[in-house]
Design an enzyme around this catalytic site. Sequence first.
Site, PDB file in Angstrom:
ATOM      1  N   LYS A  68     -37.460 -48.822 -11.287  1.00 34.30           N
ATOM      2  CA  LYS A  68     -38.299 -47.764 -10.706  1.00 34.30           C
ATOM      3  C   LYS A  68     -39.579 -48.362 -10.133  1.00 34.30           C
ATOM      4  O   LYS A  68     -39.990 -48.051  -9.014  1.00 34.30           O
ATOM      5  CB  LYS A  68     -38.602 -46.691 -11.773  1.00 34.30           C
ATOM      6  CG  LYS A  68     -37.364 -45.858 -12.105  1.00 34.30           C
ATOM      7  CD  LYS A  68     -37.519 -44.984 -13.351  1.00 34.30           C
ATOM      8  CE  LYS A  68     -36.179 -44.291 -13.641  1.00 34.30           C
ATOM      9  NZ  LYS A  68     -36.181 -43.478 -14.864  1.00 34.30           N
ATOM     10  N   GLN A 112     -40.092 -42.026 -19.628  1.00 40.23           N
ATOM     11  CA  GLN A 112     -38.720 -42.537 -19.700  1.00 40.23           C
ATOM     12  C   GLN A 112     -38.045 -42.053 -20.993  1.00 40.23           C
ATOM     13  O   GLN A 112     -38.639 -42.109 -22.074  1.00 40.23           O
ATOM     14  CB  GLN A 112     -38.746 -44.076 -19.631  1.00 40.23           C
ATOM     15  CG  GLN A 112     -37.375 -44.717 -19.574  1.00 40.23           C
ATOM     16  CD  GLN A 112     -36.582 -44.371 -18.306  1.00 40.23           C
ATOM     17  OE1 GLN A 112     -37.161 -44.156 -17.244  1.00 40.23           O
ATOM     18  NE2 GLN A 112     -35.272 -44.311 -18.432  1.00 40.23           N
ATOM     19  N   ASP A 135     -39.754 -35.887 -12.667  1.00 34.32           N
ATOM     20  CA  ASP A 135     -38.423 -35.875 -13.279  1.00 34.32           C
ATOM     21  C   ASP A 135     -37.805 -34.478 -13.182  1.00 34.32           C
ATOM     22  O   ASP A 135     -36.614 -34.310 -13.448  1.00 34.32           O
ATOM     23  CB  ASP A 135     -38.551 -36.243 -14.758  1.00 34.32           C
ATOM     24  CG  ASP A 135     -37.792 -37.494 -15.123  1.00 34.32           C
ATOM     25  OD1 ASP A 135     -36.952 -37.928 -14.324  1.00 34.32           O
ATOM     26  OD2 ASP A 135     -38.053 -38.022 -16.217  1.00 34.32           O
TER      27      ASP A 135
HETATM   28  N1  GUN Z   1     -33.232 -41.823 -18.936  1.00 33.64           N
HETATM   29  C1  GUN Z   1     -32.031 -41.829 -18.335  1.00 33.64           C
HETATM   30  N2  GUN Z   1     -32.091 -41.111 -17.179  1.00 33.64           N
HETATM   31  C2  GUN Z   1     -33.357 -40.666 -17.060  1.00 33.64           C
HETATM   32  C3  GUN Z   1     -34.030 -39.887 -16.070  1.00 33.64           C
HETATM   33  O1  GUN Z   1     -33.461 -39.443 -15.061  1.00 33.64           O
HETATM   34  N3  GUN Z   1     -35.336 -39.636 -16.327  1.00 33.64           N
HETATM   35  C4  GUN Z   1     -35.956 -40.107 -17.433  1.00 33.64           C
HETATM   36  N4  GUN Z   1     -37.235 -39.791 -17.593  1.00 33.64           N
HETATM   37  N5  GUN Z   1     -35.373 -40.823 -18.355  1.00 33.64           N
HETATM   38  C5  GUN Z   1     -34.071 -41.111 -18.171  1.00 33.64           C
END
Ligand code: GUN
Length: 309
Positions: A68, A112, A135
Amino acid sequence: MNIPVTNALHETANGSAKILDGALAAQAVIHELSEKIAKYVNSGKRKPALTVVLVGDNPASEVYVKNKILTCKEIGIESQLRRYDKNASKEEILAGLHELNRDATIDGILVQLPLPAHLPTGEILDSIAPDKDVDGLHPYNLGLLFAGVPGLQPCTPKGIIALLHFYHIPIKGKNVVVIGRSNLVGKPVAGLLLQQDATVTICHSRTENLSAICRQADILVVAAGKQEMVGKDWVKPGACVVDVGIHRLKDNSNEGQSKSKAKIVGDVLFDEVKPIAGYITPVPGGVGKMTVAMLMVNTIFAYEQHIAM
Ligand code: GUN
């Protein structure tokens, strides 16, 4: 059960599904966003900014977060990683999020997942300001999604729809089966598919006759979190199979060497399903790439709201 089967979406060519290349589709999105950001910055606007919050040292999360941050760099989004110890308290994290909520130079906040077990995930996600919730997991944003109002939508579901559009896969009127009912993927992807006029069935661990229901699907979205669960008997010939799963297998074949390589597989038995499906997403290189691209889209969406204020 005698449900009529609709026509195949795609006749398999040479007995093999077309691969839905998430890296290719994501690159197209990323390219467009880079140009958009350059235009804003050249006109004197500040850069968009994203803060990623990582609690603990989950190795898979470390990889996702790194991707990211690297993608932000690639396209001109300022990014910052805020790390917390795995034993960090709820209060400590909430205080940090409140500070980020008030910071006018930050457009997006992403916590996350998964969080360590002692932390209340819902309460933490709900404390992110909805206008910075890139998100799309805040109840306000999930409410907008189900009301059909544009807003910040969860990245993986949004990425799945974008990938289907990229490959011109018809959704309207199709039978779509989603396996998984999580807030992260299953429920929101079902909502987005419904808005695209699909007929959507959500299945889960308690669903009876699961494989028979899946065999009715023109589009099968597998977000079960169960390694290689879906085999060829679950898939209608010619169907589009979207694999959201990601599982790291330890490869012991090179035992004795200092580093063991992890093989990555999904929720679908790729080699078994590929010969009969019309389309299939690979793992890795499918949905995951789109998730990151949609995070960038959401960050720019939030930024545009903020600079217009
Ligand atoms: N962990 C796995 N997929 C995601 C996601 O799309 N967003 C977040 N914040 N954590 C994740």
